[in-house]
Write an enzyme that holds these catalytic residues in place. Structure first.
Site, PDB file in Angstrom:
ATOM      1  N   TYR A  40       0.808  -1.223   0.000  1.00 38.45           N
ATOM      2  CA  TYR A  40       0.000   0.000   0.000  1.00 38.45           C
ATOM      3  C   TYR A  40       0.842   1.273   0.000  1.00 38.45           C
ATOM      4  CZ  TYR A  40      -4.621  -1.965   0.704  1.00 38.45           C
ATOM      5  OH  TYR A  40      -5.818  -2.597   0.537  1.00 38.45           O
ATOM      6  N   LYS A  46       3.518 -14.280   5.842  1.00 36.58           N
ATOM      7  CA  LYS A  46       3.832 -15.329   4.865  1.00 36.58           C
ATOM      8  C   LYS A  46       5.359 -15.429   4.798  1.00 36.58           C
ATOM      9  CE  LYS A  46       2.367 -18.136   1.532  1.00 36.58           C
ATOM     10  NZ  LYS A  46       1.673 -19.382   1.835  1.00 36.58           N
ATOM     11  N   ASP A  51      -2.400 -17.833   4.694  1.00 35.76           N
ATOM     12  CA  ASP A  51      -3.338 -18.744   4.019  1.00 35.76           C
ATOM     13  C   ASP A  51      -4.001 -19.675   5.035  1.00 35.76           C
ATOM     14  OD1 ASP A  51      -0.724 -19.606   4.326  1.00 35.76           O
ATOM     15  OD2 ASP A  51      -0.637 -20.729   2.445  1.00 35.76           O
ATOM     16  N   ASP A  61      -6.015  -5.841   5.299  1.00 35.58           N
ATOM     17  CA  ASP A  61      -7.148  -5.375   4.506  1.00 35.58           C
ATOM     18  C   ASP A  61      -8.042  -6.557   4.121  1.00 35.58           C
ATOM     19  OD1 ASP A  61      -8.770  -3.763   2.998  1.00 35.58           O
ATOM     20  OD2 ASP A  61      -7.480  -3.781   1.233  1.00 35.58           O
TER      21      ASP A  61
END
Ligand code: NAD
Length: 360
Positions: free
Chosen positions: A124, A191, A225, A249
């Site tokens: 972002y 991640k 995930d 988000d």
């Protein structure tokens, strides 16, 4: 003495939900002086920019704002006003409590978790290079020279900066939030198995900060995930989640879905000097001017605003009034009806029903 608060009605459905929330806040008996400022398309016509300086000055002066959603025009020169506002005021922590209220149609019995999303960097940050530009060609050449990896010549590139500074302050905020709000556990989401440097850094900082709270707040981490699956299967296992910007988000909308939809999901953007309270949802332009959408997300953002001001009793009363209306399930907007053919009421009317409970 009245609290001076900046009010940004926003666009699309923004003015409708903001006005319902303003009326509820006024009805708590806490005294407000509202400084109304346009942002987004409404501001471009007058100021030539969607984020005018007088608006930013007003928030800096008042330190608190209530904001309706603002449309991000796709494919124009303007970046998101929402992202711009968070950057301009350094609102580094986005806090989104996800609590399931009785009466709201959902697939679960109990959900009470809080998302703390990093608000200033990650994908972002807005560092992007369009395909075919000289900059992207140079960047592709630089990457080849420094790591040997080949990027296709027709690629566009976005950069993902994750810093120790920004990670540490939002992770610390999440732990402090847990302590203050009697929460038991913080889960860091990442991640790091794939993005070893950026997400790896976020995880490393989370582990270090967690060490300072050992014995007070439990800590664990999850791959993003796996986190999505676990949230869908066992949301009751989670308490406070802290995430980099993009995962925050996406998981915010997932969690809004768990508690009955965007119509009931509030939020706060917090910095060291200022705080802006706004619903998770956007400006839903297709519903603009129809007095149809749910005002609860913005009203509950108002509850967060009251707590931020230290007006705990008024916050509790407004929260209870919302909870009663939701539990009865009669005077609610269309999105809270399991059977959408059942009669529902409008944005304004639902706000008024909440005010009646507040005063009753
Ligand atoms: P959206 O959240 O505006 O709407 C998606 C759908 O969610 C709507 O069609 C509607 O079905 C439902 N919904 C949203 N708010 C609701 C409410 N209060 N009550 C009942 N149902 C509700 O998302 P979008 O369509 O992806 O985005 C529209 C615009 O809003 C875009 O320009 C986007 O950039 C902007 N946006 C702004 C913010 C913000 O101001 N913070 C946040 C997200 C999106």
């Amino acid at each position: 003495m009245a609290y001076r608060v900046t009010l940004i009605p926003g666009d699309g459905i923004g003015p409708e939900v903001a006005s319902a929330a303003q009326a509820c806040l006024d009805a708590t008996g806490v005294s407000f002086e509202w400084e109304v400022h346009a942002a987004g398309e409404g501001a471009i016509a007058k100021f030539g920019t969607p984020l005018p300086e007088p608006l930013l000055e007003s928030i800096r002066r008042n330190k608190v704002a209530l904001k309706g959603p603002i449309t991000t025009p796709i494919g124009t020169g303007f970046r998101s006003v929402n992202v711009g506002l968070r950057h301009a005021l350094d609102l580094y922590a986005c806090v989104r409590p996800c609590r399931l209220y009785a009466g709201v149609p959902a697939h679960y019995k109990k959900i009470d978790l809080v998302i703390v999303r990093e608000n200033s960097e990650d994908l972002y940050a807005g560092i992007e290079y369009d395909d075919g530009t000289p900059e992207v060609k140079e960047l592709i050449g630089w990457v080849k020279a420094h790591g040997g990896k080949t990027i296709r010549p027709d690629a566009a590139i976005s950069l993902k900066p994750i810093s120790v500074t920004a990670s540490e302050r939002v992770i610390r905020y999440a732990f402090e939030y847990a302590v203050k709000n009697n929460r038991k556990k913080v889960t860091a989401v990442h991640k790091a198995n794939i993005m070893k440097f950026t997400d790896g850094l976020f995880l490393e900082v989370a582990r270090r900060v967690a060490g300072e709270y050992s014995g007070k707040v439990e800590f664990e981490d999850r791959l993003v995930d796996n986190m999505c699956m676990q949230l869908v299967q066992r949301p009751e296992n989670f308490d406070v989640l802290v995430l980099p910007n993009l995962y925050g988000d996406i998981l915010s909308d997932l969690c809004a879905g768990l508690i009955g939809g965007l119509g009931v999901a509030p939020g706060a953007n917090i910095g060291d000097q200022t705080a802006v309270f706004e619903p998770v949802h956007g400006s839903a332009p297709k519903y603009q001017g129809q007095n149809k959408v749910n005002p609860v997300a913005t009203i509950l953002s108002g509850v967060l605003l009251l707590r931020h001001l230290g007006e705990e009793a008024a916050a509790d009363r407004l929260d209870r009034a919302v909870a009663e209306v939701l539990k009865e399930g009669k005077e609610v907007t269309y999105d809270l009806k399991t059977d959408r053919t059942q009669p529902s009421i409008g944005t304004r009317e639902m706000g008024q029903a909440i005010i009646r409970k507040l005063k009753g």
